[in-house]
Design an enzyme around this catalytic site. Structure first.
Site, short mmCIF file in Angstrom:
data_model
loop_
_atom_site.label_atom_id
_atom_site.label_comp_id
_atom_site.label_asym_id
_atom_site.label_seq_id
_atom_site.Cartn_x
_atom_site.Cartn_y
_atom_site.Cartn_z
N CYS A 201 0.81 -1.22 0.00
CA CYS A 201 0.00 0.00 0.00
C CYS A 201 0.85 1.27 0.00
O CYS A 201 1.40 1.66 1.05
CB CYS A 201 -0.91 -0.02 1.24
SG CYS A 201 -1.89 1.47 1.41
N CYS B 94 -0.57 4.15 2.17
CA CYS B 94 -0.32 4.00 3.61
C CYS B 94 1.16 4.25 3.94
O CYS B 94 1.47 4.88 4.95
CB CYS B 94 -0.65 2.59 4.09
SG CYS B 94 -2.08 1.83 3.34
N ASP B 95 2.07 3.74 3.12
CA ASP B 95 3.47 3.64 3.56
C ASP B 95 4.47 4.52 2.81
O ASP B 95 5.61 4.66 3.27
CB ASP B 95 3.93 2.17 3.46
CG ASP B 95 3.13 1.29 4.41
OD1 ASP B 95 2.75 1.79 5.49
OD2 ASP B 95 2.88 0.12 4.08
#
Ligand code: NAP
Length: 306
Positions: free
Chosen positions: A134, A137-138
């Site tokens: 992701c 997200c990261d």
């Protein structure tokens, strides 16, 4: 077991399930949508959506999911957080088995989506410590760092481009010398100075202890092996259907995606499918939404004739 018998239970609150719920609620069906995590499905982790009609400037996946959820709930859709354990589909009344109770329903729509496929190069050990599925997200953890992205489809190319907003360098490792992704994404990736393509190559492992230090890559034409020094590794090599709870209760294709006719009817009468979990030639938000609408109307007609 609850006494209530629903007209329709929908499993999964991605675009397909939320659309099915919206249509069912407007048809005044007694409908319940079950979602094991956060409503929205895979689009929640999609940074930017620019191929869903009606948003000429594009829209973040998260915002689009929120809008779909709000619209469906405002029209009367009830969403409950619950993980489906199994299904009992024989007979006119279907049973949806959860951990602590069962729910009865006359019809069912499976819209449980799909999840990223793993490569077996250390995902379990390094998840959250350098390996990720992701970018939304990261990616911020890799500001000014070097990362490897694996895959050549829409997800890999779109997310690799997004990674360049943070990382100083993105190696895109693909097993062929030609991308599968849609042309507009290819053009943007090829024009992006921060992306270096590693063609005809597969990832075979990662180096690291507390985090990723490098990704082992093998050229499948020359058999040459090398290690790309990198701080992170993003894997986007396709998807697997979320059908653990379905087991053998409906017909699937060889990869486990659920087979349906043009009305989204599966091999079991009264059971419909919609979205990425379906055996379908195109997986887009727009196609998931279409599936959801068809499945809900089909379920409505089905219970009228029960
Ligand atoms: P995908 O289209 O199936 O692409 C998977 C990619 O990973 C392919 O390039 C494939 O290589 C490669 N791959 C598969 N197995 C591999 C392995 N074992 N080792 C190395 N590489 C491997 O999957 P996706 O990109 O996740 O997309 C899933 C669906 O969502 C697609 O229908 C896609 O169109 C859709 N989607 C659309 C958008 C958008 O419209 N913007 C964004 C994201 C996803 P080959 O090419 O050689 O097979």
């Amino acid at each position: 077991m609850t006494d209530t018998i629903y007209d329709l239970v929908i499993i999964g609150a991605g675009p397909a399930g939320l659309t099915a719920g919206l249509y069912a609620a407007r048809a005044r069906m007694k409908v319940l949508l079950l979602e094991k995590a956060v409503p929205g499905g895979q689009i929640i982790v999609t940074d930017w959506v620019e191929n869903y009609p009606g948003f000429p400037e594009g829209i973040s996946g998260y915002d689009l999911a929120e809008k779909m959820k709000t619209q469906a709930e405002d029209l009367g859709l009830k969403i409950e957080t619950a993980q489906v354990h199994s299904l009992k589909l024989s007979g006119d009344i279907k049973e949806v088995v959860l951990k602590e109770k069962s729910i009865l329903t006359k019809s069912l729509i499976i819209a449980s989506g799909a999840s990223p496929k793993k490569l077996g190069i250390g995902e379990d050990k390094f998840m959250g410590k350098g390996i990720s599925f992701c970018a939304t997200c990261d990616a911020p953890f890799f500001r000014d760092k070097t990362v490897v992205a694996i895959g050549g489809g829409d997800t890999a190319v779109q997310e690799a481009i997004f990674l360049t907003k943070f990382a100083k360098k993105v190696y895109l490792v693909h097993r062929r010398n030609e991308l599968r992704a849609t042309k507009i994404l290819q053009e943007r990736a090829f024009a992006n100075d921060k992306i270096e393509f590693v063609w005809d190559s597969v990832a075979t492992g990662v180096d690291g202890f507390f985090g990723i230090e490098g990704v082992h890559v093998k050229n499948i034409k020359t058999n040459e092996e090398k290690t790309i020094k990198a701080d992170g590794c993003f894997i986007w090599v396709g998807i697997l259907p979320n059908t653990e709870f379905v087991k053998d209760s409906v017909k699937t294709d060889e990869f486990g995606f659920i087979v349906a006719d043009a009305k989204m009817q599966t091999s079991v009468s009264g059971v419909y499918v919609a979205g990425d979990v379906r055996d379908t030639p195109l997986r887009q938000i727009s196609t998931a939404v279409g599936d959801g609408a068809i499945a809900a109307v089909s379920a409505e007609h089905y219970i009228e004739n029960l």
